[in-house]
Design a protein around this motif. Structure first.
Motif, PDB file in Angstrom:
ATOM      1  N   ALA A  21      -7.034  -3.163  -0.992  1.00  0.00           N
ATOM      2  CA  ALA A  21      -7.515  -1.868  -0.519  1.00  0.00           C
ATOM      3  C   ALA A  21      -7.131  -1.625   0.937  1.00  0.00           C
ATOM      4  CB  ALA A  21      -9.028  -1.776  -0.674  1.00  0.00           C
ATOM      5  N   ASP A  22      -6.464  -0.506   1.156  1.00  0.00           N
ATOM      6  CA  ASP A  22      -6.115  -0.034   2.489  1.00  0.00           C
ATOM      7  C   ASP A  22      -7.099   1.073   2.847  1.00  0.00           C
ATOM      8  OD1 ASP A  22      -4.679   0.411   4.847  1.00  0.00           O
ATOM      9  OD2 ASP A  22      -3.190   1.695   3.885  1.00  0.00           O
ATOM     10  N   SER A  23      -7.368   1.236   4.112  1.00  0.00           N
ATOM     11  CA  SER A  23      -8.265   2.293   4.558  1.00  0.00           C
ATOM     12  C   SER A  23      -7.622   3.029   5.732  1.00  0.00           C
ATOM     13  CB  SER A  23      -9.621   1.694   4.959  1.00  0.00           C
ATOM     14  OG  SER A  23     -10.568   2.713   5.122  1.00  0.00           O
ATOM     15  N   PHE A  38       0.837  -1.196   0.000  1.00  0.00           N
ATOM     16  CA  PHE A  38       0.000   0.000   0.000  1.00  0.00           C
ATOM     17  C   PHE A  38       0.873   1.246   0.000  1.00  0.00           C
ATOM     18  CE2 PHE A  38      -2.643  -3.216   2.219  1.00  0.00           C
ATOM     19  CZ  PHE A  38      -3.576  -3.368   1.205  1.00  0.00           C
ATOM     20  N   PRO A  39       0.384   2.319  -0.606  1.00  0.00           N
ATOM     21  CA  PRO A  39       1.161   3.557  -0.647  1.00  0.00           C
ATOM     22  C   PRO A  39       1.246   4.200   0.734  1.00  0.00           C
ATOM     23  CG  PRO A  39      -1.036   3.940  -1.487  1.00  0.00           C
ATOM     24  CD  PRO A  39      -0.924   2.456  -1.246  1.00  0.00           C
ATOM     25  N   ASP A  40       2.191   5.116   0.869  1.00  0.00           N
ATOM     26  CA  ASP A  40       2.323   5.913   2.088  1.00  0.00           C
ATOM     27  C   ASP A  40       1.125   6.866   2.133  1.00  0.00           C
ATOM     28  OD1 ASP A  40       2.883   7.983   3.905  1.00  0.00           O
ATOM     29  OD2 ASP A  40       5.017   7.953   3.465  1.00  0.00           O
ATOM     30  N   ALA A  41       0.160   6.559   2.981  1.00  0.00           N
ATOM     31  CA  ALA A  41      -1.084   7.321   3.029  1.00  0.00           C
ATOM     32  C   ALA A  41      -0.857   8.788   3.394  1.00  0.00           C
ATOM     33  CB  ALA A  41      -2.049   6.676   4.015  1.00  0.00           C
ATOM     34  N   GLU A  42       0.094   9.038   4.282  1.00  0.00           N
ATOM     35  CA  GLU A  42       0.392  10.428   4.641  1.00  0.00           C
ATOM     36  C   GLU A  42       0.892  11.190   3.418  1.00  0.00           C
ATOM     37  OE1 GLU A  42       3.192  10.146   7.860  1.00  0.00           O
ATOM     38  OE2 GLU A  42       1.626   9.821   9.359  1.00  0.00           O
ATOM     39  N   LEU A  43       1.783  10.558   2.643  1.00  0.00           N
ATOM     40  CA  LEU A  43       2.320  11.200   1.441  1.00  0.00           C
ATOM     41  C   LEU A  43       1.220  11.464   0.417  1.00  0.00           C
ATOM     42  CD1 LEU A  43       4.726  12.276  -0.155  1.00  0.00           C
ATOM     43  CD2 LEU A  43       5.154   9.927  -0.936  1.00  0.00           C
ATOM     44  N   VAL A  44       0.289  10.535   0.274  1.00  0.00           N
ATOM     45  CA  VAL A  44      -0.830  10.730  -0.651  1.00  0.00           C
ATOM     46  C   VAL A  44      -1.638  11.963  -0.234  1.00  0.00           C
ATOM     47  CG1 VAL A  44      -2.997   9.757  -1.530  1.00  0.00           C
ATOM     48  CG2 VAL A  44      -0.968   8.294  -1.307  1.00  0.00           C
ATOM     49  N   GLY A  48      -6.109   2.560  10.946  1.00  0.00           N
ATOM     50  CA  GLY A  48      -6.916   2.153   9.808  1.00  0.00           C
ATOM     51  C   GLY A  48      -6.761   0.663   9.586  1.00  0.00           C
ATOM     52  N   VAL A  49      -7.507   0.145   8.634  1.00  0.00           N
ATOM     53  CA  VAL A  49      -7.500  -1.294   8.386  1.00  0.00           C
ATOM     54  C   VAL A  49      -7.403  -1.592   6.899  1.00  0.00           C
ATOM     55  CG1 VAL A  49      -8.875  -1.795  10.444  1.00  0.00           C
ATOM     56  CG2 VAL A  49     -10.030  -1.411   8.272  1.00  0.00           C
ATOM     57  N   GLN A  50      -6.941  -2.801   6.610  1.00  0.00           N
ATOM     58  CA  GLN A  50      -6.969  -3.291   5.233  1.00  0.00           C
ATOM     59  C   GLN A  50      -8.401  -3.734   4.963  1.00  0.00           C
ATOM     60  OE1 GLN A  50      -4.195  -6.441   4.390  1.00  0.00           O
ATOM     61  NE2 GLN A  50      -5.124  -6.879   2.426  1.00  0.00           N
ATOM     62  N   GLU A  94     -11.011   8.852   7.045  1.00  0.00           N
ATOM     63  CA  GLU A  94     -10.469   7.573   6.581  1.00  0.00           C
ATOM     64  C   GLU A  94     -10.638   7.553   5.078  1.00  0.00           C
ATOM     65  OE1 GLU A  94     -10.774   3.983   9.288  1.00  0.00           O
ATOM     66  OE2 GLU A  94     -12.066   3.394   7.612  1.00  0.00           O
ATOM     67  N   ILE A  95      -9.554   7.234   4.360  1.00  0.00           N
ATOM     68  CA  ILE A  95      -9.559   7.260   2.895  1.00  0.00           C
ATOM     69  C   ILE A  95      -9.217   5.881   2.355  1.00  0.00           C
ATOM     70  CG2 ILE A  95      -8.528   8.291   0.829  1.00  0.00           C
ATOM     71  CD1 ILE A  95      -7.789  10.728   2.565  1.00  0.00           C
ATOM     72  N   GLY A  96     -10.109   5.320   1.558  1.00  0.00           N
ATOM     73  CA  GLY A  96      -9.823   4.044   0.905  1.00  0.00           C
ATOM     74  C   GLY A  96      -8.839   4.254  -0.222  1.00  0.00           C
ATOM     75  N   MET A  97      -7.729   3.497  -0.217  1.00  0.00           N
ATOM     76  CA  MET A  97      -6.671   3.636  -1.231  1.00  0.00           C
ATOM     77  C   MET A  97      -6.337   2.274  -1.804  1.00  0.00           C
ATOM     78  SD  MET A  97      -4.014   6.259   0.570  1.00  0.00           S
ATOM     79  CE  MET A  97      -4.598   7.802   1.246  1.00  0.00           C
ATOM     80  N   ARG A  98      -6.226   2.225  -3.103  1.00  0.00           N
ATOM     81  CA  ARG A  98      -5.876   0.976  -3.765  1.00  0.00           C
ATOM     82  C   ARG A  98      -4.377   0.733  -3.678  1.00  0.00           C
ATOM     83  NH1 ARG A  98      -8.825  -2.312  -5.895  1.00  0.00           N
ATOM     84  NH2 ARG A  98     -10.490  -0.859  -6.312  1.00  0.00           N
ATOM     85  N   GLY A  99      -4.026  -0.503  -3.380  1.00  0.00           N
ATOM     86  CA  GLY A  99      -2.619  -0.915  -3.337  1.00  0.00           C
ATOM     87  C   GLY A  99      -2.198  -1.514  -4.664  1.00  0.00           C
ATOM     88  N   ARG A 100      -1.091  -2.248  -4.629  1.00  0.00           N
ATOM     89  CA  ARG A 100      -0.615  -2.938  -5.817  1.00  0.00           C
ATOM     90  C   ARG A 100      -0.046  -4.300  -5.383  1.00  0.00           C
ATOM     91  NH1 ARG A 100       5.003  -2.696  -6.184  1.00  0.00           N
ATOM     92  NH2 ARG A 100       5.993  -1.054  -4.965  1.00  0.00           N
TER      93      ARG A 100
END
Length: 151
Positions: free
Chosen positions: A63-65, A7-13, A56-58, A143-149
């Protein structure tokens, strides 16, 4: 073996998104705002938004949240500064909610990060400044849902 994701660095996003959106704004209280993840210990910044991950949770395999807190400082001194801090916090909250459905390009991540869900856990709330209890900052949590890879 089950599939796993990175998952991406959520803070950086969130920092990347907010910096770009605030730079586009014309409101005087949004002019010159710094957005980052660290505050110098013992200091009370001016016109600053700090983003930090609180947990947050996966949600599922890709998907990370992350739960993110935004803390807003505004230079005290003028009568209008409390209103400016509150207005800036409301704008930060709106901009973070506006990330829903957007792709955010961040350094070091191989493709844009898809942000597809936003939930508010705490709207803007005045709290004492951690470095100076005589000052007030405003904080909020989303809380933001973010797609991982794939890993």
């Amino acid at each position: 073996m089950d599939a796993v994701a990175l998952f991406p660095d959520a803070e950086l996003v969130a920092v990347t998104w907010l910096r770009a959106r605030l730079a586009e704004r014309g409101e005087p209280y949004a002019d010159g705002v710094t957005v980052g993840t660290k505050v110098t210990p013992g200091s009370s910044p001016t016109k600053f938004v700090r983003i930090r991950r609180l947990g947050g949770v996966q949600l599922h395999e890709v998907a990370d949240s992350p739960r993110l807190q935004a803390q807003v400082w505004f230079q005290p001194g003028a009568v209008t500064d409390e209103k400016n801090r509150n207005d800036l916090a409301q704008l930060v909250w709106a901009l973070l909610r506006g990330i829903r459905g957007q792709d955010v390009t961040v350094p070091g991540w191989p493709r844009p990060v898809t942000c597809y869900r936003v939930a508010t856990f705490a709207g803007p709330t005045p709290v004492p400044d951690p470095a100076d209890s005589a000052r007030t900052i405003t904080q909020l949590t989303v809380e933001i849902g973010m797609r991982g890879r794939p890993a």
